[in-house]
Motif scaffolding. Sequence first.
Motif, mmCIF file in Angstrom:
data_model
loop_
_atom_site.group_PDB
_atom_site.id
_atom_site.type_symbol
_atom_site.label_atom_id
_atom_site.label_comp_id
_atom_site.label_asym_id
_atom_site.label_seq_id
_atom_site.Cartn_x
_atom_site.Cartn_y
_atom_site.Cartn_z
ATOM 1 N N LEU A 83 0.833 -1.208 0.000
ATOM 2 C CA LEU A 83 0.000 0.000 0.000
ATOM 3 C C LEU A 83 0.865 1.254 0.000
ATOM 4 C CD1 LEU A 83 -2.948 -0.693 2.454
ATOM 5 C CD2 LEU A 83 -3.077 -0.111 0.034
ATOM 6 N N LEU A 84 1.915 1.205 0.823
ATOM 7 C CA LEU A 84 2.807 2.361 0.910
ATOM 8 C C LEU A 84 3.498 2.627 -0.429
ATOM 9 C CD1 LEU A 84 4.558 2.226 4.384
ATOM 10 C CD2 LEU A 84 3.000 3.959 3.497
ATOM 11 N N ALA A 85 3.848 1.522 -1.125
ATOM 12 C CA ALA A 85 4.524 1.673 -2.409
ATOM 13 C C ALA A 85 3.600 2.381 -3.401
ATOM 14 C CB ALA A 85 4.945 0.306 -2.936
ATOM 15 N N TYR A 86 2.304 2.009 -3.385
ATOM 16 C CA TYR A 86 1.339 2.698 -4.256
ATOM 17 C C TYR A 86 1.261 4.180 -3.904
ATOM 18 C CZ TYR A 86 -0.529 -1.676 -6.145
ATOM 19 O OH TYR A 86 -0.688 -2.863 -6.777
ATOM 20 N N ARG A 87 1.257 4.429 -2.629
ATOM 21 C CA ARG A 87 1.162 5.814 -2.151
ATOM 22 C C ARG A 87 2.338 6.650 -2.688
ATOM 23 N NH1 ARG A 87 -0.718 8.517 2.710
ATOM 24 N NH2 ARG A 87 -1.755 6.666 3.449
ATOM 25 N N THR A 88 3.539 6.044 -2.585
ATOM 26 C CA THR A 88 4.731 6.744 -3.067
ATOM 27 C C THR A 88 4.619 7.018 -4.568
ATOM 28 O OG1 THR A 88 5.921 5.438 -1.454
ATOM 29 C CG2 THR A 88 7.257 6.657 -3.014
ATOM 30 N N LYS A 89 4.136 6.009 -5.318
ATOM 31 C CA LYS A 89 3.991 6.193 -6.760
ATOM 32 C C LYS A 89 3.055 7.346 -7.078
ATOM 33 C CE LYS A 89 5.091 1.689 -8.494
ATOM 34 N NZ LYS A 89 5.421 1.218 -9.765
ATOM 35 N N LEU A 90 1.929 7.355 -6.402
ATOM 36 C CA LEU A 90 0.952 8.425 -6.646
ATOM 37 C C LEU A 90 1.584 9.780 -6.359
ATOM 38 C CD1 LEU A 90 -2.313 6.918 -5.164
ATOM 39 C CD2 LEU A 90 -1.824 7.411 -7.554
ATOM 40 N N ARG A 91 2.316 9.840 -5.241
ATOM 41 C CA ARG A 91 2.943 11.088 -4.846
ATOM 42 C C ARG A 91 3.915 11.567 -5.918
ATOM 43 N NH1 ARG A 91 5.385 11.192 0.911
ATOM 44 N NH2 ARG A 91 3.259 11.786 1.396
ATOM 45 N N GLN A 92 4.608 10.615 -6.527
ATOM 46 C CA GLN A 92 5.599 10.998 -7.533
ATOM 47 C C GLN A 92 4.995 11.229 -8.908
ATOM 48 O OE1 GLN A 92 8.171 7.721 -6.885
ATOM 49 N NE2 GLN A 92 9.358 8.754 -5.270
ATOM 50 N N GLY A 93 3.674 11.166 -8.999
ATOM 51 C CA GLY A 93 3.017 11.482 -10.263
ATOM 52 C C GLY A 93 2.973 10.331 -11.251
ATOM 53 N N GLU A 94 3.202 9.116 -10.754
ATOM 54 C CA GLU A 94 3.178 7.982 -11.685
ATOM 55 C C GLU A 94 1.761 7.461 -11.897
ATOM 56 O OE1 GLU A 94 6.033 4.938 -10.715
ATOM 57 O OE2 GLU A 94 7.415 6.468 -9.935
ATOM 58 N N ILE A 95 1.617 6.625 -12.930
ATOM 59 C CA ILE A 95 0.323 5.992 -13.193
ATOM 60 C C ILE A 95 0.430 4.536 -12.764
ATOM 61 C CG2 ILE A 95 -1.244 5.238 -15.034
ATOM 62 C CD1 ILE A 95 -0.298 7.845 -16.515
ATOM 63 N N ILE A 96 -0.583 4.062 -12.064
ATOM 64 C CA ILE A 96 -0.530 2.671 -11.587
ATOM 65 C C ILE A 96 -1.169 1.776 -12.650
ATOM 66 C CG2 ILE A 96 -1.312 1.103 -9.775
ATOM 67 C CD1 ILE A 96 -1.198 3.604 -7.922
ATOM 68 N N THR A 97 -0.408 0.773 -13.087
ATOM 69 C CA THR A 97 -0.900 -0.016 -14.215
ATOM 70 C C THR A 97 -1.243 -1.439 -13.846
ATOM 71 O OG1 THR A 97 1.405 -0.424 -14.748
ATOM 72 C CG2 THR A 97 0.287 1.291 -16.016
ATOM 73 N N LYS A 98 -0.570 -1.989 -12.828
ATOM 74 C CA LYS A 98 -0.894 -3.379 -12.500
ATOM 75 C C LYS A 98 -0.736 -3.632 -10.994
ATOM 76 C CE LYS A 98 3.790 -5.182 -13.593
ATOM 77 N NZ LYS A 98 4.640 -4.156 -13.234
ATOM 78 N N ILE A 99 -1.350 -4.708 -10.550
ATOM 79 C CA ILE A 99 -1.194 -5.110 -9.154
ATOM 80 C C ILE A 99 0.253 -5.534 -8.920
ATOM 81 C CG2 ILE A 99 -1.861 -6.823 -7.419
ATOM 82 C CD1 ILE A 99 -4.232 -5.221 -7.899
ATOM 83 N N GLN A 100 0.828 -5.015 -7.874
ATOM 84 C CA GLN A 100 2.225 -5.310 -7.585
ATOM 85 C C GLN A 100 2.341 -6.312 -6.465
ATOM 86 O OE1 GLN A 100 3.842 -1.526 -6.636
ATOM 87 N NE2 GLN A 100 5.556 -1.857 -8.016
ATOM 88 N N ASN A 101 3.258 -7.206 -6.570
ATOM 89 C CA ASN A 101 3.548 -8.068 -5.416
ATOM 90 C C ASN A 101 4.929 -7.741 -4.890
ATOM 91 O OD1 ASN A 101 1.158 -9.668 -5.272
ATOM 92 N ND2 ASN A 101 1.789 -10.529 -7.243
ATOM 93 N N THR A 102 4.974 -7.395 -3.615
ATOM 94 C CA THR A 102 6.296 -7.076 -3.073
ATOM 95 C C THR A 102 6.823 -8.261 -2.294
ATOM 96 O OG1 THR A 102 5.109 -5.947 -1.340
ATOM 97 C CG2 THR A 102 6.266 -4.585 -2.934
#
Lengths: 230, 336
Positions: B317-336
């Motif tokens: 969840l935090l990784a998604y948050r960071t991506k959003l903050r950096q202006g990226e587009i989320i394209t797929k479900i990530q597994n960490t």
Amino acid sequence: MNLVTVSGPPSSGKTSVILKTIDSLKKRGLKVAVAKFDCLYTDDDILYEKAGIPVRKGLSGALCPDHYFVSNVEEITNWALKNDFDILISESAGLCNRCSPYIKGIKAVCVIDNLSGINTPKKIGPMLKTADIVVITKGDIVSQAEREVFASRVNTVNPSAVIMNINGLTGQGSFELSTLLYEEELNINSLKGMELRFPMPAALCSYCLGETRIGESYQMGNVRKMKVED
Amino acid sequence: MDSISNRKISDLISEFPFLTSFFNDNGLEIAGKEKNTLSEYFAGFDEDEIEDKAIDPEVLTAQIGEFIKQMIAFLGKEDEVVKTVTILPGKDKSGEAENFNELVIRQGEIICIVGPTGSGKSRLLGDIEWVAQGDTPTGRSILINEDVPDKKWRFSSADKLVAQLSQNMNFVMDLSVYEFVELHAESRMVENREQVIERIIDKANSLAGESFTPETPITSLSGGQSRALMIADTAILSKSPIILIDEIENAGIDRKKALGLLLSEDKIVLMATHDPVLALMGDRRIVIKNGGIFKVIDTTDDERTILSTLEKMDKTLLAYRTKLRQGEIITKIQNT
């Protein structure tokens, strides 16, 4: 009957603290009444009535609220004695920071809030410095560090007071305060002959008496001039 | 008290340097009058000054005596180390006895408190803070180091058992981070102040996602940075042995590290939380129901395994948050 004088700057949370504390006093079977003193306006008497607490209200209007308080505290005490209350809590707002509403031998509580700034303890006179108990409110909205600094500054100006943090919204801490308010041996039958802990701020200049015009020739009585350097 | 009235102010101050703050905070100007004795000093005020400044020599002399007494006690003693806090049972709101014998909480432990709003969490904290001796509505008693506690825990403003870190706290002062911590350090009268302040700011930065400098105004810190600073400051500067945490929002702060910091400073951590990642980090959890302690659960091994899965989800969840903050587009479900 015990008389307890509660004082503090406007909006510091006096009424909330008193209401929550009375809840705990009532649970011990004590009959509590309140005398609310204010300057121009107050609705707090309605809050007390809603909580089923007998209340008397006094508005000082154009008079110094503290002078008004002392001039009426005996009558209000007699009212409470006649009605067989166990505790009468007087609530008055300190307005000029030089207020001095406490009576020797009568428990004195000062309520101040964390939001008023850490230099506030320095600025308040006898109302804070001669209180037996200092209640600090609004601790839930400031940081732990600010709470500690504020309490330590209060302790510096009034080392002998008991300092307590109370949350006026949730009532956290008010039970603890309630245990310090009623003492059998502090029973009084009258205020006659009792004395204030410290003289009230002085007044009585022409403006006290209704003068509205500005200028030296209209100023009489207790007038003092500030030194304005060129 | 007579003895201090007859002593020179300069002598008093050289023996008790902390009196400078007493004179200062009470608005008593002493410059140029150090050679006077205390009673001469008070006698030097004219009537107007006495009235304006509300000076009562008798009261002030007594207060100075009290202040000296307190400060000597404060400076001289080794802080009493609180190794354990014991809760002895009382009653719930219906008058039923609480269902445990005694609950011993040890230094370095994390205890979570769970239960619905209004169930009695605040009262439990209140009982601990006021070191209840069967004299609160619950009838509980609190022991410190397995003994009936000293009265100071109730009445001395310098010895508070519980420090609180809560979710919606703000800084209301207009100061830089450095000045703010310095103010706290001053009021706690710590030695080697500069080092302590630096350490606090370093630690706070290691907890916060984004770093800040000593010059940053505290009012412009982000939510995560503020929480990090409050936690580091409380861990290192607050004298209270117990830290109560009312949730830690999962944003801009490494919560695991934050708890680790508190424990490394030998604190007892009480945490009111329903966030599974936090609640399962605790060693035990107290379940409150109807005003009483309903049960005490030791975190099970299964729960610890589940915690590590939850922590991974948390990271995702935090990784998604960071991506959003950096202006990226989320394209797929990530597994960490």
